[in-house]
Design a protein around this motif. Sequence first.
Motif, PDB file in Angstrom:
ATOM      1  N   ALA A 169      52.061  29.807  38.919  1.00  0.00           N
ATOM      2  CA  ALA A 169      51.325  29.144  40.002  1.00  0.00           C
ATOM      3  C   ALA A 169      51.458  29.935  41.287  1.00  0.00           C
ATOM      4  N   GLY A 170      50.408  29.783  42.116  1.00  0.00           N
ATOM      5  CA  GLY A 170      50.421  30.452  43.418  1.00  0.00           C
ATOM      6  C   GLY A 170      50.106  29.481  44.529  1.00  0.00           C
ATOM      7  N   GLY A 171      50.878  29.530  45.577  1.00  0.00           N
ATOM      8  CA  GLY A 171      50.595  28.776  46.806  1.00  0.00           C
ATOM      9  C   GLY A 171      50.481  27.282  46.603  1.00  0.00           C
ATOM     10  N   ILE A 172      49.352  26.724  47.080  1.00  0.00           N
ATOM     11  CA  ILE A 172      49.134  25.286  47.041  1.00  0.00           C
ATOM     12  C   ILE A 172      48.734  24.818  45.643  1.00  0.00           C
ATOM     13  N   ALA A 173      48.619  25.746  44.694  1.00  0.00           N
ATOM     14  CA  ALA A 173      48.229  25.357  43.331  1.00  0.00           C
ATOM     15  C   ALA A 173      49.421  24.968  42.476  1.00  0.00           C
ATOM     16  N   LEU A 174      50.611  24.861  43.076  1.00  0.00           N
ATOM     17  CA  LEU A 174      51.741  24.393  42.275  1.00  0.00           C
ATOM     18  C   LEU A 174      51.609  22.916  41.893  1.00  0.00           C
ATOM     19  N   PRO A 175      51.079  22.035  42.764  1.00  0.00           N
ATOM     20  CA  PRO A 175      51.018  20.614  42.407  1.00  0.00           C
ATOM     21  C   PRO A 175      50.445  20.291  41.026  1.00  0.00           C
ATOM     22  N   PRO A 176      49.279  20.836  40.637  1.00  0.00           N
ATOM     23  CA  PRO A 176      48.793  20.494  39.288  1.00  0.00           C
ATOM     24  C   PRO A 176      49.720  21.004  38.196  1.00  0.00           C
ATOM     25  N   VAL A 177      50.405  22.105  38.478  1.00  0.00           N
ATOM     26  CA  VAL A 177      51.325  22.670  37.484  1.00  0.00           C
ATOM     27  C   VAL A 177      52.624  21.874  37.487  1.00  0.00           C
ATOM     28  N   ARG A 178      53.027  21.450  38.663  1.00  0.00           N
ATOM     29  CA  ARG A 178      54.284  20.725  38.811  1.00  0.00           C
ATOM     30  C   ARG A 178      54.302  19.440  37.974  1.00  0.00           C
ATOM     31  N   SER A 179      53.145  18.738  37.908  1.00  0.00           N
ATOM     32  CA  SER A 179      53.121  17.512  37.116  1.00  0.00           C
ATOM     33  C   SER A 179      53.324  17.831  35.632  1.00  0.00           C
ATOM     34  N   VAL A 180      52.799  18.977  35.208  1.00  0.00           N
ATOM     35  CA  VAL A 180      52.995  19.369  33.806  1.00  0.00           C
ATOM     36  C   VAL A 180      54.451  19.772  33.597  1.00  0.00           C
ATOM     37  N   ILE A 181      55.002  20.510  34.570  1.00  0.00           N
ATOM     38  CA  ILE A 181      56.400  20.954  34.447  1.00  0.00           C
ATOM     39  C   ILE A 181      57.321  19.738  34.275  1.00  0.00           C
ATOM     40  N   TRP A 182      57.138  18.755  35.165  1.00  0.00           N
ATOM     41  CA  TRP A 182      58.029  17.591  35.079  1.00  0.00           C
ATOM     42  C   TRP A 182      57.776  16.781  33.810  1.00  0.00           C
ATOM     43  N   ASN A 183      56.518  16.742  33.393  1.00  0.00           N
ATOM     44  CA  ASN A 183      56.216  16.026  32.153  1.00  0.00           C
ATOM     45  C   ASN A 183      56.958  16.679  30.984  1.00  0.00           C
ATOM     46  N   VAL A 184      56.937  17.995  30.973  1.00  0.00           N
ATOM     47  CA  VAL A 184      57.618  18.749  29.913  1.00  0.00           C
ATOM     48  C   VAL A 184      59.132  18.585  30.052  1.00  0.00           C
ATOM     49  N   LEU A 185      59.619  18.686  31.286  1.00  0.00           N
ATOM     50  CA  LEU A 185      61.074  18.594  31.480  1.00  0.00           C
ATOM     51  C   LEU A 185      61.585  17.181  31.185  1.00  0.00           C
ATOM     52  N   ASP A 186      60.757  16.167  31.465  1.00  0.00           N
ATOM     53  CA  ASP A 186      61.151  14.793  31.149  1.00  0.00           C
ATOM     54  C   ASP A 186      61.186  14.560  29.630  1.00  0.00           C
ATOM     55  N   ARG A 187      60.518  15.476  28.886  1.00  0.00           N
ATOM     56  CA  ARG A 187      60.542  15.392  27.421  1.00  0.00           C
ATOM     57  C   ARG A 187      61.086  16.718  26.884  1.00  0.00           C
ATOM     58  N   ARG A 188      62.163  17.197  27.523  1.00  0.00           N
ATOM     59  CA  ARG A 188      62.627  18.575  27.350  1.00  0.00           C
ATOM     60  C   ARG A 188      62.820  18.988  25.895  1.00  0.00           C
ATOM     61  N   SER A 189      63.386  18.075  25.088  1.00  0.00           N
ATOM     62  CA  SER A 189      63.762  18.460  23.725  1.00  0.00           C
ATOM     63  C   SER A 189      62.553  18.764  22.835  1.00  0.00           C
ATOM     64  N   GLU A 190      61.381  18.298  23.269  1.00  0.00           N
ATOM     65  CA  GLU A 190      60.202  18.500  22.415  1.00  0.00           C
ATOM     66  C   GLU A 190      59.622  19.909  22.518  1.00  0.00           C
ATOM     67  N   PHE A 191      60.074  20.677  23.532  1.00  0.00           N
ATOM     68  CA  PHE A 191      59.450  21.977  23.774  1.00  0.00           C
ATOM     69  C   PHE A 191      60.473  23.112  23.671  1.00  0.00           C
ATOM     70  N   GLY A 192      59.965  24.318  23.517  1.00  0.00           N
ATOM     71  CA  GLY A 192      60.838  25.494  23.443  1.00  0.00           C
ATOM     72  C   GLY A 192      61.229  25.977  24.835  1.00  0.00           C
ATOM     73  N   LYS A 193      61.185  27.295  24.979  1.00  0.00           N
ATOM     74  CA  LYS A 193      61.611  27.930  26.228  1.00  0.00           C
ATOM     75  C   LYS A 193      60.620  27.602  27.353  1.00  0.00           C
ATOM     76  N   VAL A 194      61.145  27.284  28.540  1.00  0.00           N
ATOM     77  CA  VAL A 194      60.284  26.992  29.688  1.00  0.00           C
ATOM     78  C   VAL A 194      60.528  28.028  30.781  1.00  0.00           C
ATOM     79  N   THR A 195      59.458  28.699  31.172  1.00  0.00           N
ATOM     80  CA  THR A 195      59.535  29.696  32.240  1.00  0.00           C
ATOM     81  C   THR A 195      58.580  29.306  33.352  1.00  0.00           C
ATOM     82  N   ILE A 196      59.026  29.429  34.591  1.00  0.00           N
ATOM     83  CA  ILE A 196      58.165  29.105  35.731  1.00  0.00           C
ATOM     84  C   ILE A 196      58.102  30.321  36.650  1.00  0.00           C
ATOM     85  N   VAL A 197      56.875  30.790  36.911  1.00  0.00           N
ATOM     86  CA  VAL A 197      56.697  31.850  37.904  1.00  0.00           C
ATOM     87  C   VAL A 197      55.908  31.252  39.055  1.00  0.00           C
ATOM     88  N   TYR A 198      56.506  31.250  40.221  1.00  0.00           N
ATOM     89  CA  TYR A 198      55.806  30.653  41.365  1.00  0.00           C
ATOM     90  C   TYR A 198      55.873  31.594  42.557  1.00  0.00           C
TER      91      TYR A 198
END
Lengths: 280, 337, 271
Positions: free
Chosen positions: A119-148
């Motif tokens: 994500a870049g700049g002000i475009a983190l918000p739409p990504v952030r909701s996905v990040i937290w959704n994934v992190l709130d269900r952490r065990s269901e997913f593999g490796k998580v990488t965030i480039v901001y």
Amino acid sequence: MSNLYQPTVMRIASARDEAPEIRTFRLEFTDDQYKQDFYKKYRVGMFGLYGLPGAGESTFCVASPPTRTDYIECTFRRTGRVTAALQDREAGQTITFRGPYGNSFPIDQWKGRNIIFIAGGIALPPVRSVIWNVLDRRSEFGKVTIVYGARTVADLVYKDELAQWEAMDDVELITTVDPGGETADWKGKIGFVPTVVKDSAPSPEDCVAVVCGPPIMIKFTLPVLTDLGFAAGDIFTTLENRMKCGIGKCGRCNVGSLYVCKDGPVFTVEQVGKMPQGDL
Amino acid sequence: MKTLEATKLADLAAALTAAGYRVIAPCQRGDQVHLECYQAGKTLRADVIPVNSAKDALFPRSEVIGRYRFEGNEFETVPVAPQAGKTVLLAVRPCDAAALAPLDAVFNWDYKDEFYNAHRDATTVVALACTAADDQCFCTSVGGSPDSTANADAVLRPADGGKRFILESLTDKGQAIAAAGQAVLTEGQAQADPPAQVAPAFDSAAVTAWAKDGFDSPLWKELSLACMGCGACAYTCPTCHCFDIQDEATRREGVRLRNWDACGFGLFTKHAGGHNPRHDQASRWRQRVMHKFAYFPERFEMLACTGCGRCGRLCGNGMSIREVCSQIEQAAQAGVK
Amino acid sequence: MVANINEIQSAAAALLNEGKVKLVLGYRVRGNDRVPAFVTQADQVGCLAYDSACTQNLAAYLRKGEVRSRMPLAVVARPEVMRSLMLLTAESQIAEGQVTVLAVDEQGFHGVLDLAGTAKLLNEQYARIAPDSSLMEQLAKIEAMTPQERSAFWSEQFEPCTRCYACRAACPGCFCERCIVEMNTPQWISTAAESHGNFAWHMIRAFHQAGRCVECGACQDACPQGIPLMLLNHFIAREVEREFDARNGYDPQAEPVIGSWKQDDKQEYIR
């Protein structure tokens, strides 16, 4: 049939300034029925129309995940009449909301896979909701990488959450600012997002990418991902077309035969590639 | 059969008004004919295609879709219901009636638009078969015909050389019109006049086919040179349905309005951040043609043009979708991309 | 058609052939209509036509990017269009060398002129364009009305306005990149096609034309709804002439009547 344009009233539980001219509201429903209907429909990636009577409505994503059911959040930049009026509201006051609208990121299909968020700049918000959704269900997913990345350190949003992600053992966070945008104590990278992605060379192996940012960032990041071996069908983004109705009527967000507000805002890069490029 | 003397069209309008209908009919207004609410004393004109289309009655150019009141720094939203009285579209052309299909489609394809549907349900369509056409008419090129009864509840057919109309009811709503207008209708025989000859102007299938791969064609720049980017074509078009939502308020109260908008305007797609996907008039004009002949058919399986010819008739800059489609067809035949 | 239409065509062909212009903006016949012609090749000049039905003011195209990019260009111009060119020169929208004039009037073609030559011709031949007598009669009727009657008259006239802005699109003087009706912080003019917004739009547009409108009639011709805009424009032009002794579109160096001031202006407040 009911009035589709009738918004619900939301109370601002808290408001915080993220960066210059960028503000986040945490909003609580004042109408229980609307709240129930909202959570029945809400999947991550959907958007809403946030408004203030007298000023109008503006379209932003819902920046909080469906796993947080006490509130919704939105983060937006002051760009015109509506966003200015909204930003002048304070905690305790109310604004209006319609939604959720549009499609969502198919995260259930990503179970067991690795995910890289870019994500870049002000475009983190739409990504952030996905990040937290994934992190709130952490065990269901593999490796998580965030480039901001952002232009300057001051332009980075969600600074507290960047620190939280940094502290998590099972999340790799890479933050960067454009050359010249760093401060003396900046510990992240210095460079443009596409370059940072290239240097970090994430493996495309069983990995999906979520890319949101200014058009110029997207334009230069996609070839990097393609070169790394990511398939166009595994790269997801959101389109930020101008909208008024949000419900497939007003025609403003049309790209080809698509209604971005209904068929999107989430598309794979493969789908975007088939759209008339001159209308994006 | 039921007939109506040609001179008694206004009497029928008056009878329907007395029966509680809002009668939208072709009324003389200065040098022009407008579809507007009939009132005693207005002259009705069945011989001229009105400048505005029938969509105005179903999708008004400005409609209240929200209300609110202010109290200090707070506000209260006030529920709004559509204001849709019983309406008859009297003597509207088949091309206007045909336009209800694309409007029905877009206002119902996913979410159902309460405002449009309230107007639609309250409206009876009495079409007027055309026995004359002008050089901008092209209904026959887009699947219509001058005596089509598509979407009509009743039809008035000019008869006996224009001396009278035959009123044919097609639905229950149409029967109700015949009943309400009984006093001015006559039971008798009449010979319907032949429908207008509308020579085909272009092959719409060829236009659609060309448009599928025509997005990047350099032709758009040439085809759109005369366009100055106003909304005259879109606002007089019976099928154009794009809109804007705007708030208007005093210190105490306000309304949220749905106002017509048009893809021809430079600001239509301009983002608040400054980016404008359709940054020149060529791309905006392309959208107009593509939407009608390629995108809308792809989505809803019908054209979003009924060949009424208003856009060409009324454009102050000489643009004409009829002419442009003919040029596209020629390009397609010549193999020009 | 004017008798010497061939001369317009040959002049256009010569300009294109000699490379003096890249585009000739003229008129062509389409059925009963007269529509603009964009001629870029000398072998296309045969479509060029001119008669009194050619009412569109082609000078409006000089603000369109796709047309400006083809400067230098020539434009078929009747006296009102020439006046528009003078206004655009005075307001720094065009400059000598960018636009060549193919001067016409109802009698026919009067030659190829540069902007300076156009100014000379205008002032010598067309210094007084008599206003339409029916316009004067209607205006006299309106002026005889009480303020209430007048307000009702205009409300009735503006009622059918759909806010399509065809008037603005047709007007060479409406070259603002962002029109006041599109300014929304604050929203100066309601964009709803309803009584008060329509009234505000047409009145404000008329005032923005004060000292500028050349009374070409293109806005009224372009209006799909038949709103008699020339009544307003002519009224304002007449007031400007009376108050400022200014006739719009004759002097390519003219200072804007409303946008300039002088030490010896007669109003006290200006000093």
